[in-house]
Design a protein around this motif. Structure first.
Motif, PDB file in Angstrom:
ATOM      1  N   GLY A  40      18.456 -22.086  32.499  1.00  0.00           N
ATOM      2  CA  GLY A  40      19.695 -22.146  33.496  1.00  0.00           C
ATOM      3  C   GLY A  40      20.092 -20.506  35.032  1.00  0.00           C
ATOM      4  N   LYS A 153      28.314 -25.300  34.967  1.00  0.00           N
ATOM      5  CA  LYS A 153      28.277 -24.840  33.338  1.00  0.00           C
ATOM      6  C   LYS A 153      29.626 -23.951  32.767  1.00  0.00           C
ATOM      7  CE  LYS A 153      27.080 -23.442  29.013  1.00  0.00           C
ATOM      8  NZ  LYS A 153      27.486 -22.050  28.832  1.00  0.00           N
ATOM      9  N   THR A 183      24.414 -27.611  36.093  1.00  0.00           N
ATOM     10  CA  THR A 183      24.049 -27.252  35.033  1.00  0.00           C
ATOM     11  C   THR A 183      22.723 -27.711  34.876  1.00  0.00           C
ATOM     12  OG1 THR A 183      26.432 -27.904  34.171  1.00  0.00           O
ATOM     13  CG2 THR A 183      24.939 -27.611  32.451  1.00  0.00           C
ATOM     14  N   ARG A 185      19.886 -28.287  32.251  1.00  0.00           N
ATOM     15  CA  ARG A 185      19.549 -29.193  30.245  1.00  0.00           C
ATOM     16  C   ARG A 185      18.632 -29.084  29.694  1.00  0.00           C
ATOM     17  NH1 ARG A 185      24.555 -31.555  30.157  1.00  0.00           N
ATOM     18  NH2 ARG A 185      26.374 -31.652  31.588  1.00  0.00           N
ATOM     19  N   GLU A 186      18.829 -29.142  28.746  1.00  0.00           N
ATOM     20  CA  GLU A 186      17.814 -29.234  27.526  1.00  0.00           C
ATOM     21  C   GLU A 186      16.550 -30.826  27.798  1.00  0.00           C
ATOM     22  OE1 GLU A 186      16.136 -26.220  25.987  1.00  0.00           O
ATOM     23  OE2 GLU A 186      17.699 -25.346  25.597  1.00  0.00           O
ATOM     24  N   GLY A 189      19.589 -33.225  26.482  1.00  0.00           N
ATOM     25  CA  GLY A 189      20.697 -33.603  26.881  1.00  0.00           C
ATOM     26  C   GLY A 189      21.877 -32.042  27.309  1.00  0.00           C
ATOM     27  N   LEU A 190      21.064 -31.793  26.214  1.00  0.00           N
ATOM     28  CA  LEU A 190      22.332 -30.455  25.964  1.00  0.00           C
ATOM     29  C   LEU A 190      22.077 -29.511  27.023  1.00  0.00           C
ATOM     30  CD1 LEU A 190      24.545 -29.292  23.750  1.00  0.00           C
ATOM     31  CD2 LEU A 190      22.680 -27.553  22.692  1.00  0.00           C
ATOM     32  N   ALA A 191      23.828 -28.941  27.768  1.00  0.00           N
ATOM     33  CA  ALA A 191      23.468 -27.625  28.749  1.00  0.00           C
ATOM     34  C   ALA A 191      23.381 -26.780  28.005  1.00  0.00           C
ATOM     35  CB  ALA A 191      25.256 -27.536  29.437  1.00  0.00           C
ATOM     36  N   ASN A 196      23.328 -21.283  22.071  1.00  0.00           N
ATOM     37  CA  ASN A 196      22.197 -22.476  21.158  1.00  0.00           C
ATOM     38  C   ASN A 196      21.501 -22.067  21.046  1.00  0.00           C
ATOM     39  OD1 ASN A 196      23.748 -23.927  23.140  1.00  0.00           O
ATOM     40  ND2 ASN A 196      21.849 -24.861  24.461  1.00  0.00           N
ATOM     41  N   PRO A 211      26.732 -34.334  25.533  1.00  0.00           N
ATOM     42  CA  PRO A 211      26.512 -34.819  26.693  1.00  0.00           C
ATOM     43  C   PRO A 211      26.579 -35.790  26.553  1.00  0.00           C
ATOM     44  CG  PRO A 211      24.254 -33.862  26.622  1.00  0.00           C
ATOM     45  CD  PRO A 211      25.510 -33.429  25.189  1.00  0.00           C
ATOM     46  N   ASP A 283      30.455 -28.088  27.968  1.00  0.00           N
ATOM     47  CA  ASP A 283      30.120 -29.248  29.379  1.00  0.00           C
ATOM     48  C   ASP A 283      31.013 -29.911  29.804  1.00  0.00           C
ATOM     49  OD1 ASP A 283      27.497 -30.071  30.342  1.00  0.00           O
ATOM     50  OD2 ASP A 283      27.080 -31.421  28.598  1.00  0.00           O
TER      51      ASP A 283
END
Ligand code: AMP
Length: 292
Positions: A40, A153, A183, A185-186, A189-191, A196, A211, A283
């Protein structure tokens, strides 16, 4: 890449960068961070590099934006690894001041952006956005960038910084040169977030729901399948059922962050903050304006 940690070194290095271009004033981009860098952050750096002659990145874990019960001491610090990542991206200058340099004894000033700072994360984190506005104004004054990059984000943070730049007539950077970057994301989907890394592998799997829930709510509001209040409560219930403690699910005007009950003709945004285990995740996603 040069790494500097005093204001004197920063000024000297900036003067060198500005003098380097033939026109005598290379455009400087600033990417402020708290370190523990991930894709990011690096995406912000790449955007900055594409739009300026020189990128200055800052790494400063800002104590004034952490509450008394928050993770200031535990916040990951890895300056050498971060510096290597920034250097590989072609960053010209890393500004990594010490706390005493940013806040010397006798420091008494606070920058407060009312209204936009109050709801959403500001409600659960009193003083947080004052800490953000204060440090970002200092970074702007120290570096005087032509352009600065922030992640969507942290959508409320971006709105606070833009309001500050507009209200205080900042010129370096001008409010229109404060750029929001979508944003990153992984794959699931997670930002991406420096926090994390606090998640266990089970929590990570569960966090993928966040998400998905947000996207489903945004789509059903946009399509007119649910009212805003229905969509918010369905989303909050879904998250709770999946082990989250929900701080808020809110739909707001994307510019003013005022809560909305119906979609108007201006862009809206759905934002969420929820805890899984001890980790607070945030998010947000866009909701297109209602079609007239
Ligand atoms: P932080 O180090 O968390 O203060 O973040 C520094 C900057 O990177 C802020 O402008 C953040 O909004 C941005 N940022 C953090 N995570 C992401 C992400 N996943 N995608 C885009 N920007 C991000």
């Amino acid at each position: 890449m040069q790494t500097v940690n005093t204001l004197h070194m920063l000024r000297t290095a900036l003067a060198q960068l500005r003098g380097q271009s033939d026109a005598g004033g290379g455009r400087i981009a600033l990417v402020p961070t708290m370190g523990a860098l991930h894709e990011g952050h690096l995406t912000l750096v790449r955007r900055a590099k594409a739009e300026a002659d020189h990128v200055v990145a800052s790494i400063f874990v800002n104590p004034r934006q952490f509450g008394a019960n928050e993770d200031l001491d535990a916040y990951p610090r890895q300056l050498a690894a971060d510096a290597a990542l920034l250097e590989a991206e072609g960053v010209a200058l890393l500004w990594a001041p010490m706390v005493e340099t940013m806040y010397p004894a006798g420091f008494v000033t606070n920058v407060s952006v009312a209204s936009i700072s109050d709801g959403l994360c500001g409600a659960a984190r009193p003083g947080h956005f004052d800490g953000v506005a204060t440090v970002v104004l200092k970074l702007f004054n120290q570096v005087a960038p032509d352009i600065a990059f922030f992640g969507e984000k942290d959508f409320q943070q971006l709105a606070v910084i833009r309001a500050m730049a507009r209200d205080l007539d900042l010129t370096r950077p001008h409010v229109d040169s404060i750029i929001g970057v979508p944003t990153v994301r992984e794959a699931y989907g997670l930002a991406m977030s420096s926090r994390n890394r606090y998640l266990s592998s089970e929590q990570r799997a569960a966090a993928a729901i966040l998400p998905q829930t947000l996207a489903a709510a945004a789509q059903s509001i946009q399509a007119g399948l649910q009212t805003i209040s229905e969509a918010k409560s369905v989303a909050a219930d879904d998250l709770q059922r999946n082990g989250f403690q929900v701080d808020y699910v809110e739909v707001v005007d994307a510019g003013t962050l005022a809560p909305l009950e119906t979609l108007g003709d201006r862009p809206a945004r759905i934002l969420v903050a929820a805890r899984i285990g001890g980790t607070r995740l945030i998010d947000n996603m866009a909701i297109a304006p209602a079609r007239g």
